[in-house]
Design a protein around this motif. Structure first.
Motif, short mmCIF file in Angstrom:
data_model
loop_
_atom_site.label_atom_id
_atom_site.label_comp_id
_atom_site.label_asym_id
_atom_site.label_seq_id
_atom_site.Cartn_x
_atom_site.Cartn_y
_atom_site.Cartn_z
N GLY A 193 4.01 -0.98 3.71
CA GLY A 193 3.46 0.35 3.41
C GLY A 193 5.02 1.41 2.98
O GLY A 193 5.85 1.11 3.43
N ILE A 194 4.45 1.94 1.79
CA ILE A 194 5.85 2.83 1.17
C ILE A 194 5.31 4.23 1.47
O ILE A 194 4.20 4.55 0.92
CB ILE A 194 6.02 2.46 0.03
N ALA A 195 6.43 5.30 1.74
CA ALA A 195 6.10 6.61 1.56
C ALA A 195 7.53 7.21 1.24
O ALA A 195 8.28 6.69 1.67
CB ALA A 195 5.81 7.30 2.92
N PRO A 206 0.82 -1.27 0.02
CA PRO A 206 -0.04 -0.02 0.14
C PRO A 206 0.78 1.27 0.01
O PRO A 206 1.84 1.39 0.73
CB PRO A 206 -0.64 -0.11 1.18
N HIS A 207 0.29 2.07 -0.85
CA HIS A 207 1.04 3.59 -0.87
C HIS A 207 0.39 4.73 -1.62
O HIS A 207 -0.84 4.08 -1.85
CB HIS A 207 2.26 3.31 -1.87
N ILE A 247 13.24 1.78 -3.68
CA ILE A 247 13.02 1.00 -2.42
C ILE A 247 11.90 -0.18 -3.15
O ILE A 247 12.04 -1.45 -2.81
CB ILE A 247 12.04 1.83 -1.59
N LEU A 248 10.90 0.14 -4.05
CA LEU A 248 9.85 -0.75 -4.67
C LEU A 248 10.85 -1.84 -5.38
O LEU A 248 10.44 -3.02 -5.29
CB LEU A 248 8.94 -0.05 -5.74
N SER A 249 11.96 -1.52 -5.89
CA SER A 249 12.75 -2.70 -6.61
C SER A 249 13.34 -3.62 -5.71
O SER A 249 13.49 -4.77 -5.84
CB SER A 249 13.73 -2.11 -7.62
N LYS A 250 13.91 -3.02 -4.61
CA LYS A 250 14.39 -3.88 -3.62
C LYS A 250 13.39 -4.87 -3.05
O LYS A 250 13.63 -5.99 -2.72
CB LYS A 250 15.15 -2.96 -2.38
N ILE A 251 12.31 -4.26 -2.49
CA ILE A 251 11.09 -5.19 -2.06
C ILE A 251 10.69 -6.24 -3.01
O ILE A 251 10.68 -7.33 -2.52
CB ILE A 251 9.96 -4.13 -1.77
#
Length: 144
Positions: free
Chosen positions: A99-101, A63-64, A110-114
């Protein structure tokens, strides 16, 4: 100095959440409580979910906020919520909410690492069964 993106304060193990909206609000509230975002960001996370699901497969949802939610982001941060019993996301079971901000374009890295961590089934099981917050931090930091 910038805040750490993921700390033990940003992680909840063993959460029991009733539905998708409650899960997103819980995940977002961690970001609010720890000073990463303004409270309005959580509503933008719900709005984003209504546009398109944040379920990415492998029992994971990210979620973001919507694009216009960026002004509510104070610092780049993550929240991780582990729901061993799962939460229904439109027929998909989610056990891991991240959750990402992100300030600026920091969320893309960050998304690519996740995505790399969550692409491996073994990592998913480690996250779901984690008995300590440090295990989760280590996995996302590449310490394992």
């Amino acid at each position: 100095m910038a805040k750490e993106i993921l700390t033990k304060d940003n992680i909840t193990l063993g959460a029991t959440l009733t539905d998708k909206e409650a899960a997103i609000r819980f995940t977002g509230q961690i970001l609010v409580d720890n000073g990463y975002v303004e409270a309005s960001y959580v509503d933008k996370m719900i709005e984003r979910e209504q546009v398109t699901t944040t379920y990415i497969g492998n029992n994971v949802a990210i979620p973001h906020g919507t694009e216009d939610a960026k002004k509510a982001v104070k610092e780049t941060g993550l929240s991780v919520v582990i729901c061993p019993d799962g939460v229904d996301f439109n027929g998909n079971t989610v056990n891991i909410l991240i959750g990402i901000a992100g300030k600026g374009d920091e969320h893309l890295e960050i998304l690519s690492k996740i995505a790399l961590v969550c692409a491996e089934e073994n990592n998913i099981q480690i996250l779901i069964q984690a008995s300590s917050k440090q295990e989760i931090i280590d996995l996302f930091s590449g310490v394992n």
